[in-house]
Design a protein around this motif. Structure first.
Motif, short mmCIF file in Angstrom:
data_model
loop_
_atom_site.label_atom_id
_atom_site.label_comp_id
_atom_site.label_asym_id
_atom_site.label_seq_id
_atom_site.Cartn_x
_atom_site.Cartn_y
_atom_site.Cartn_z
N UNK A 69 0.82 -1.21 0.00
CA UNK A 69 0.00 0.00 0.00
C UNK A 69 0.86 1.28 0.00
N UNK A 70 2.18 1.09 -0.02
CA UNK A 70 3.06 2.25 -0.09
C UNK A 70 2.92 2.89 -1.47
N UNK A 71 2.64 4.17 -1.52
CA UNK A 71 2.34 4.86 -2.78
C UNK A 71 3.56 5.59 -3.33
N UNK A 72 3.50 5.92 -4.62
CA UNK A 72 4.53 6.75 -5.23
C UNK A 72 4.62 8.09 -4.50
N UNK A 73 5.85 8.50 -4.17
CA UNK A 73 6.06 9.74 -3.43
C UNK A 73 6.21 9.55 -1.95
N UNK A 74 5.92 8.35 -1.45
CA UNK A 74 6.02 8.09 -0.01
C UNK A 74 7.48 8.09 0.44
N UNK A 75 7.70 8.49 1.68
CA UNK A 75 9.04 8.45 2.27
C UNK A 75 9.21 7.15 3.03
N UNK A 76 10.38 6.53 2.87
CA UNK A 76 10.63 5.22 3.48
C UNK A 76 12.04 5.14 4.04
N UNK A 77 12.20 4.24 5.00
CA UNK A 77 13.52 3.83 5.49
C UNK A 77 13.59 2.33 5.28
N UNK A 78 14.64 1.87 4.61
CA UNK A 78 14.76 0.45 4.28
C UNK A 78 16.13 -0.05 4.70
N UNK A 79 16.15 -1.20 5.34
CA UNK A 79 17.41 -1.86 5.69
C UNK A 79 17.42 -3.24 5.06
N UNK A 102 7.67 6.03 6.38
CA UNK A 102 7.69 7.19 7.28
C UNK A 102 6.40 7.99 7.10
N UNK A 103 6.02 8.22 5.85
CA UNK A 103 4.75 8.90 5.56
C UNK A 103 4.27 8.44 4.19
N UNK A 104 3.09 7.90 4.15
CA UNK A 104 2.51 7.43 2.90
C UNK A 104 1.89 8.60 2.16
N UNK A 105 2.39 8.86 0.96
CA UNK A 105 1.92 10.00 0.18
C UNK A 105 0.48 9.79 -0.27
N UNK A 106 -0.25 10.89 -0.36
CA UNK A 106 -1.63 10.83 -0.86
C UNK A 106 -1.61 10.30 -2.30
#
Length: 468
Positions: A69-79, A102-106
């Motif tokens: 459900x993570x959308x284009x433009x969303x901020x993420x931290x990945x390890x 971190x924040x799922x973009x609209x």
């Protein structure tokens, strides 16, 4: 391996096969997401490079149900671990162990996976920097900024932070933004109030404006430090909506004491070649992108510039070439008329075929501070013309003789009392000195192939536009 102070890894430093087997942590924004039955692919970009890092999130990951459900433009931290990519288009990918949104973009994020026109992107300058083209533009801009300072610092130049607020019009064109605390409707301001006639009741007690050039102040410093440069914002209140004009732009302006026009040309040629070579070296992937997507043949154009010995012709010789060309120019050609872009491009592209300095212009079409030549008709001015653009650098040897400068200023009706300090430089140890100006933003246009100045300035200021 590039790593930031926060402990994150820079994506640019992870894309080489040498990274395989390394555990890494990246922070960035999702460019695209593809979801299959048992896995999700995220393309993550942190601005460090044109390329994204492909992240593979397996369905067995804790909290996987949120990842699709993570959308284009969303901020993420990945390890995860960098592994050899099993797909096409990239050498490596990250096998994710932890994915945090971190924040799922609209869902109406405007930069979806499709082509966007530059006009549309200018309307979202707060988001356009996340696109491929503008990411590349501003990485190159950053590299050029560093190269400029590096060039002068390595050669012993002093960097002058020229004032942004000034009472001097270095260009004499009068197209300056007024700086005032006066209320335009009530005719009062702080301090003092009053009607502000002549600026006497204004903040500075006289008329003040935003600078159009740091040159005059650089001349002061050159008389103490020999070689100096200013590099900062300049402003023109010119109501022009062309693709080459902006109300706020950055200028690079070196000034050298004990330097004549020939020395000025040598520095200008070396300087422009150094910027080109450094940009190609430090921004190879971005420059290849511009060559492929923006201006086919760009890299060949820049390589030809590096390989060229720049030509020098006088203005008089240039006019003779134009008059004999047989070309049907839009603007007239004649001795005493300024050269237009079409004339400059004919000289560099058809007649001479390489970058060219045009020198010794008629005094009537140049600024008051340029040194009068012995013929009494021309001044020791120079413009560097390059194929594809025309003028890219303008400069001159300055008038170091007080009597000649006074006569020239009187001839142009420039009030001597407002430039008393400039005249005094000619009384106390004056020397031959020279300098030039390079518009940083226009140079960036030339180096990247971008055709509109609005697309190389982070937040362009043009008539009617001051957003962001």
């Amino acid at each position: 391996m590039a790593e930031a102070k926060s402990g994150r890894d820079i994506i640019r430093g992870l894309l080489d096969p040498a990274s395989i087997g390394r555990r890494a942590r990246v922070e960035g924004w999702v460019r695209t997401r593809r979801t299959g039955k048992d896995f999700t692919f995220l393309e993550v970009n942190d601005g460090s490079s044109l390329a994204n890092l492909q992240v593979v999130a397996d369905a067995s990951l804790p909290g996987y149900s949120e990842i699709p459900h993570i959308t284009t433009g969303s901020s993420v931290i990945v390890s995860g671990t960098i592994v050899e990519s099993q797909g096409k288009g990239q050498a490596v990918e990250m096998q994710a162990e932890v994915v945090t949104a971190v924040q799922t973009a609209a869902p109406d994020f405007p930069l979806q996976k499709k082509r966007h026109g530059f006009e549309f992107l200018r309307e979202i300058s707060h988001l356009r920097v996340r696109s491929n083209t503008f990411g590349a533009v501003f990485r190159v801009r950053n590299a050029m900024f560093f190269i400029v300072h590096e060039y002068f610092q390595k050669r012993g130049f002093i960097c002058l932070q020229a004032p942004v607020i000034t009472a001097s019009d270095a260009e004499g064109a009068g197209e300056m933004f007024r700086v005032t605390t006066l209320d335009s409707e009530r005719g009062s301001g702080s301090p003092g109030g009053g009607d502000g006639a002549g600026g006497g009741e204004d903040f500075f007690g006289r008329k003040a404006s935003l600078t159009v050039s740091g040159q005059l102040e650089a001349e002061i410093f050159a008389h103490a430090f020999h070689d100096v440069y200013s590099f900062g914002p300049t402003f023109r209140a010119e109501n022009s909506n062309t693709s080459r004009h902006a109300a706020e732009f950055w200028m690079i302006e070196p000034e050298m004491a004990f330097c004549d026009l020939a020395g000025n040309r040598r520095l200008a040629e070396d300087f422009i070649k150094t910027i080109v070579a450094g940009t190609l070296e430090r921004c190879g992937a971005d420059m290849a992108f511009f060559d492929q997507r923006i201006e086919p043949g760009l890299l060949d154009k820049l390589d030809r510039l590096l390989a060229s010995d720049f030509e020098t012709v006088t203005y008089t010789e240039a006019v003779a070439m134009l008059e004999a060309s047989g070309e049907n120019f839009e603007y007239p050609v004649g001795w005493g008329l300024d050269l237009q872009s079409e004339h400059e491009r004919y000289l560099t592209e058809k007649k001479i075929g390489r970058p060219t300095f045009v020198i010794d212009y008629p005094k009537e079409i140049k600024a008051f501070y340029m040194r009068l030549n012995d013929d009494g008709r021309t001044v020791a001015a120079m413009d560097l013309l390059v194929p594809g653009v025309g003028e890219i650098i303008g400069g001159s040897q300055r008038e170091e003789r007080e009597d000649a400068l006074r006569a020239r200023m009187a001839e142009m009706q420039i009030p001597l009392d407002e430039y008393w300090w400039y005249l005094e430089l000619r009384k106390y140890g004056s020397v031959p000195h020279s300098g030039f100006g390079l518009g940083f933003d226009r140079a960036l246009m030339y180096f990247t192939g971008m055709s509109n100045i609005r697309d190389v300035v982070p937040f362009p200021r043009t008539p009617g536009h001051v957003e962001f």
